[in-house]
Design a protein around this motif. Structure first.
Motif, PDB file in Angstrom:
ATOM      1  N   GLN A   1       0.804  -1.219   0.000  1.00  0.00           N
ATOM      2  CA  GLN A   1       0.000   0.000   0.000  1.00  0.00           C
ATOM      3  C   GLN A   1       0.841   1.275   0.000  1.00  0.00           C
ATOM      4  O   GLN A   1       0.291   2.372   0.163  1.00  0.00           O
ATOM      5  CB  GLN A   1      -0.972   0.031   1.187  1.00  0.00           C
ATOM      6  CG  GLN A   1      -1.968  -1.107   1.213  1.00  0.00           C
ATOM      7  CD  GLN A   1      -2.825  -1.137  -0.058  1.00  0.00           C
ATOM      8  OE1 GLN A   1      -3.456  -0.158  -0.404  1.00  0.00           O
ATOM      9  NE2 GLN A   1      -2.829  -2.272  -0.750  1.00  0.00           N
ATOM     10  N   SER A   2       2.160   1.185  -0.176  1.00  0.00           N
ATOM     11  CA  SER A   2       2.980   2.386  -0.308  1.00  0.00           C
ATOM     12  C   SER A   2       2.830   2.954  -1.715  1.00  0.00           C
ATOM     13  O   SER A   2       2.532   2.228  -2.670  1.00  0.00           O
ATOM     14  CB  SER A   2       4.450   2.069  -0.021  1.00  0.00           C
ATOM     15  OG  SER A   2       4.956   1.147  -0.987  1.00  0.00           O
ATOM     16  N   LEU A   3       3.042   4.265  -1.827  1.00  0.00           N
ATOM     17  CA  LEU A   3       2.899   4.955  -3.108  1.00  0.00           C
ATOM     18  C   LEU A   3       4.241   5.533  -3.530  1.00  0.00           C
ATOM     19  O   LEU A   3       4.907   6.212  -2.746  1.00  0.00           O
ATOM     20  CB  LEU A   3       1.878   6.091  -3.005  1.00  0.00           C
ATOM     21  CG  LEU A   3       0.412   5.702  -2.778  1.00  0.00           C
ATOM     22  CD1 LEU A   3      -0.422   6.964  -2.594  1.00  0.00           C
ATOM     23  CD2 LEU A   3      -0.114   4.886  -3.942  1.00  0.00           C
ATOM     24  N   ALA A   4       4.633   5.264  -4.781  1.00  0.00           N
ATOM     25  CA  ALA A   4       5.847   5.840  -5.359  1.00  0.00           C
ATOM     26  C   ALA A   4       5.434   6.707  -6.547  1.00  0.00           C
ATOM     27  O   ALA A   4       4.825   6.208  -7.494  1.00  0.00           O
ATOM     28  CB  ALA A   4       6.805   4.742  -5.801  1.00  0.00           C
ATOM     29  N   MET A   5       5.750   7.998  -6.463  1.00  0.00           N
ATOM     30  CA  MET A   5       5.329   8.941  -7.497  1.00  0.00           C
ATOM     31  C   MET A   5       6.536   9.515  -8.220  1.00  0.00           C
ATOM     32  O   MET A   5       7.643   9.553  -7.681  1.00  0.00           O
ATOM     33  CB  MET A   5       4.509  10.066  -6.859  1.00  0.00           C
ATOM     34  CG  MET A   5       3.197   9.598  -6.249  1.00  0.00           C
ATOM     35  SD  MET A   5       2.358  10.860  -5.254  1.00  0.00           S
ATOM     36  CE  MET A   5       3.280  10.727  -3.718  1.00  0.00           C
TER      37      MET A   5
END
Length: 415
Positions: free
Chosen positions: A97-101
């Motif tokens: 559920q981590s986000l990498a942008m």
């Protein structure tokens, strides 16, 4: 040895074939068809809108790896007004559920809408502890100014619903090529429902134009940078804040306004020991103001003597009215609170009997500190918004009858 009837064997083989080959194949085909359904972007947009309480637009959804989802060209907007808050070129949702942008662009003029969205997000019943990273974070204003950060990371701490926190840190360019400096921001939802943010820029420089809609008076310091700490509070009763730090360089003529009757050209440094405000009104301001070299108008010196009861140095009598006066140094300490304004000069000069030089020229005092302390706010307003009726007594604490004077007075501490 036990053997099955031939018909039974055929049935067993048929069932095994269906279970081992047909069912997985159908499920795989169904998953592929479902994942590549034409309306999957709409489904994800709805899911993200429910999670973030924002209007979300997603151009494309893909699955680079099992358990991953990648969203291309994401646009976030205010749910009610539709005003754009941010754009993201690429967002990867990982299995944990981590986000990498990739590149994130925020709209500076939508600061308060971003705060409202964050308040709603932190108050939500579903708030998983997670990490968000961005390769590049750009804050952009409608006037074309921008501020770029790199290696941005935010971590959400999942406490109770009444007390949750997000820690943010990023790097900005330093004074030398290749140098990177850190900036930190902590945002916490308190038990009373208020939102509190603490920004630490003690290791980096923050453009003051970012605070134009937050800190009273900051629009006049738009070309300066802040090094220090800023605390902001937001709740049902409004917003408030405390600033401590150094703001420089300040264009003094821009500060007092291009339409001011006075002229002062210098690059000044404003050091706040504390600047407290609520809404658009300053409650308390204490610190120092310094400038090395510049010019000021003769009329400004006269106005400071008349309205703030400053004393003029011996060299003033040699000046010609209506001319710009060169000075070597400006230095003073100030306190502005509910009791009024108190100013103390800090320039060092030789051979002057008056205490507290505020402006020095040629090694001598040009302007000394006021003879009184706790001066009422209207007297300060009269310096920059002169009274039109010259027959009024000089010590009269009347507020000039102009919109400019009223706006200035409403921003200042007053009883």
């Amino acid at each position: 040895m036990f053997s099955l009837h031939e018909r039974t064997q055929r049935r067993v083989c048929q069932v095994a074939f269906i279970a081992v080959c047909v069912v997985p194949t159908v499920l795989a085909i169904g998953w592929v068809v479902y994942f590549h359904r034409p309306w999957q972007e709409h489904d994800w947009q709805r899911h993200l809108e429910e999670s973030l309480h924002l209007r979300v637009e997603v151009a494309q959804v893909s699955a680079p790896r099992p358990g991953q989802r990648q969203f291309e060209r994401v646009r976030l907007a205010d749910l009610q007004s539709g005003a754009e808050l941010a754009t993201i070129d690429r967002v990867t949702l990982n299995r944990d559920q981590s986000l990498a942008m990739g590149r994130v662009e925020l709209r500076a003029e939508q600061f308060f809408r971003l705060v409202t969205a964050l308040e709603i997000y932190l108050a939500g019943s579903e708030y998983p502890a997670s990490t968000w990273t961005a390769e590049v974070l750009v804050v952009r204003s409608s006037s074309g100014k921008s501020w770029e950060l790199s290696n941005a990371q935010a971590t959400g701490e999942n406490g109770s619903q009444s007390n949750r926190r997000i820690e943010f840190q990023a790097q900005v360019a330093g004074n030398h090529p290749g140098e990177r400096q850190s900036i930190r921001l902590g945002v916490e939802r308190l038990a009373n429902g208020n939102l509190q943010a603490l920004l630490d820029t003690s290791q980096a420089k923050l453009p003051v134009w970012l605070l134009a809609d937050v800190v009273p008076g900051a629009k006049s310091w738009a070309g300066a940078e802040l090094v220090g700490e800023l605390q902001l509070n937001s709740g049902v009763q409004g917003s408030s804040g405390v600033l401590r730090g150094r703001i420089a360089p300040i264009d003094t003529q821009v500060w007092i306004g291009a339409d001011s009757p006075h002229r002062i050209t210098a690059q000044a440094a404003l050091q706040f020991e504390t600047l407290e405000w609520a809404g658009s009104q300053i409650r308390q301001a204490q610190g120092t103001l310094e400038a090395e070299g510049g010019t000021l108008s003769h009329a400004l010196l006269v106005s400071l003597e008349k309205n703030l009861h400053c004393t003029l140095g011996e060299t003033f009598s040699k000046l010609t009215p209506n001319e710009l006066v060169a000075f070597d140094r400006l230095g003073l300490r100030f306190y502005f609170g509910g009791s009024g304004l108190t100013v103390t000069g800090t320039c060092l000069t030789a051979g002057d009997s008056a205490p507290g030089c505020m402006v020095a020229a040629g090694g001598a005092a040009l302007l000394n500190q006021p003879a009184y302390s706790n001066l009422p706010a209207p007297l300060f307003v009269q310096v920059f918004c002169p009274l039109e009726k010259n027959w009024l007594p000089e010590s009269h604490e009347w507020l000039p009858a102009s919109q400019q004077a009223t706006r200035l007075f409403e921003r200042l501490p007053n009883k």
